[in-house]
Design a protein around this motif. Structure first.
Motif, PDB file in Angstrom:
ATOM      1  N   THR A 162       0.879  -1.291  -0.002  1.00 52.11           N
ATOM      2  CA  THR A 162      -0.076   0.057   0.176  1.00 52.11           C
ATOM      3  C   THR A 162       0.859   1.230  -0.086  1.00 52.11           C
TER       4      THR A 162
ATOM      5  N   THR B  43      -8.313   3.338  -6.621  1.00 55.63           N
ATOM      6  CA  THR B  43      -8.071   2.690  -5.461  1.00 55.63           C
ATOM      7  C   THR B  43      -7.380   3.846  -4.307  1.00 55.63           C
TER       8      THR B  43
ATOM      9  N   ALA C 186     -10.455   5.747  -3.628  1.00 57.79           N
ATOM     10  CA  ALA C 186     -11.277   5.686  -2.449  1.00 57.79           C
ATOM     11  C   ALA C 186     -10.935   5.998  -0.658  1.00 57.79           C
TER      12      ALA C 186
ATOM     13  N   MET D 269      -8.058   0.412   2.715  1.00 56.63           N
ATOM     14  CA  MET D 269      -7.432  -0.522   1.123  1.00 56.63           C
ATOM     15  C   MET D 269      -7.003  -1.153   1.274  1.00 56.63           C
TER      16      MET D 269
ATOM     17  N   ASN E 168      -7.874  -5.413   0.721  1.00 58.90           N
ATOM     18  CA  ASN E 168      -7.591  -6.138  -0.335  1.00 58.90           C
ATOM     19  C   ASN E 168      -7.180  -7.950   0.236  1.00 58.90           C
TER      20      ASN E 168
ATOM     21  N   GLN F 293     -12.249  -8.113  -5.682  1.00 57.54           N
ATOM     22  CA  GLN F 293     -12.129  -7.054  -4.727  1.00 57.54           C
ATOM     23  C   GLN F 293     -11.829  -6.080  -5.735  1.00 57.54           C
TER      24      GLN F 293
ATOM     25  N   ARG G 217     -13.682  -2.856  -3.928  1.00 57.70           N
ATOM     26  CA  ARG G 217     -12.856  -1.535  -4.156  1.00 57.70           C
ATOM     27  C   ARG G 217     -14.029  -0.315  -4.875  1.00 57.70           C
TER      28      ARG G 217
END
Length: 322
Positions: free
Chosen positions: A56, A255, A258, A284, A288, A301, A305
């Protein structure tokens, strides 16, 4: 009457607190849910949490950068394509020049693209959505053209260590990148004059202009920050993967948006949260990771999202209407 007024003020304050900490509540609930449902896996472990950080951190860096663009009332859809182009530029240059020069070249890509986006938007008075959608297409084409769709390996061990593969014991160096980026973003947005001016521009452009704030420069700078953050994310991808490819970052835009939206940043400008964006990106990644350990597919997935983004946008729109 006084009792009613006090009650109204209390409700207003309570609502504000709930909105501000919404992403933290959700993060805790998701963490608790997966910890309980995945007891037989290694979900709740330092190793797995470091895996989440590794996955991430580029998203986190981009989310911090996009927070500045959104705070000023713009959006940058080209950040995903900037990731690939900056990574490829770094990889190609590293075969010709010293590593620091290659890194500078990749960062220059982000700065230049941010400037181009900002100048086109502000001077032509065109929607940032349309301009960055167009530049996204151009940059994606350049990324495919620059190496003829071929991956470019990076064998420089120092680069790979600093930009993604390094660790200090069980702790990934990418956690350090996250901490440093978060602190810099927070100081710039909350402690320096630029951040105050940016929020003023995003909240009320005409009012900010009446105060003598150069709204054009402020917004262009916000787009430069967003694009440069994407370039840094490209370097982190390249360092972690020991190479660059034109597909890097192409699936990250949804992503990132979001993460920023659910983190408390308004999609309409004027309100932003750096820590919210960080926690949103971790959320997020947590989702995931939990879905993968639960056996869900990549398609499922993506659905998750998308649903999260819908919820975040709905919350943002409701707040804007109040």
């Amino acid at each position: 009457m006084l009792t009613s007024l006090k009650s109204s003020n209390w409700l207003s304050t309570s609502t504000l607190i709930r909105r501000e900490y919404f992403v933290y509540y959700v993060f805790f609930l998701v963490l608790l849910f997966f910890t309980i449902t995945l007891q037989e896996s290694s979900f709740f472990s330092l190793t797995n949490f470091m895996n989440i950080i590794r996955q991430t951190t580029p998203i986190t860096i981009m989310a911090i950068g996009l927070t500045f663009a959104l705070a000023g009332g713009h959006i940058d859809l080209s950040i995903g394509s900037v990731v690939a182009l900056s990574a490829l530029v770094a990889a190609v240059l590293m075969q010709l020049v010293p590593m620091p020069v290659a890194v500078l070249g990749a960062l220059t890509v982000g700065v230049v693209i941010g400037l181009i986006n900002g100048l086109l938007i502000e001077w032509l008075k065109v929607s940032s959505l349309l301009i960055t959608l167009g530049t996204m297409g151009v940059i994606t084409g350049l990324s495919r053209q620059i190496t003829n769709l071929e991956s470019v390996p990076i064998i420089d061990s120092s680069f790979n260590f600093l930009f993604g593969s390094g660790s200090f014991g069980p702790v990934s160096i990418l956690l350090a990148w996250t901490i440093v980026a978060s602190l810099l973003g927070y100081v710039l947005l909350r402690k320096l004059r630029y951040g105050r001016h940016l929020l003023a521009v995003g909240g009320n452009e005409s009012g900010a202009r009446a105060m003598g704030i150069n709204t054009v420069k402020i917004r262009i700078a916000s787009l430069v920050i967003a694009s440069t953050s994407a370039a840094i994310a490209g370097l982190l991808y390249a360092g972690r993967l020991h190479g660059a490819r034109y597909t890097l970052g192409e699936a990250d835009l949804l992503t990132v948006i979001a993460a920023v939206a659910i983190g408390g940043t308004s999609l309409f400008g004027g309100r932003a949260s750096i820590m919210g964006a960080v926690i949103g990106s971790w959320l997020m990644g947590l989702i995931n990771n939990g879905l993968i350990l639960s056996g869900f597919s990549t398609n499922e997935q993506m659905i998750a999202r998308g649903l999260i983004l819908i919820v975040a946008v709905a919350i943002g729109v409701k707040e804007q209407q109040k």
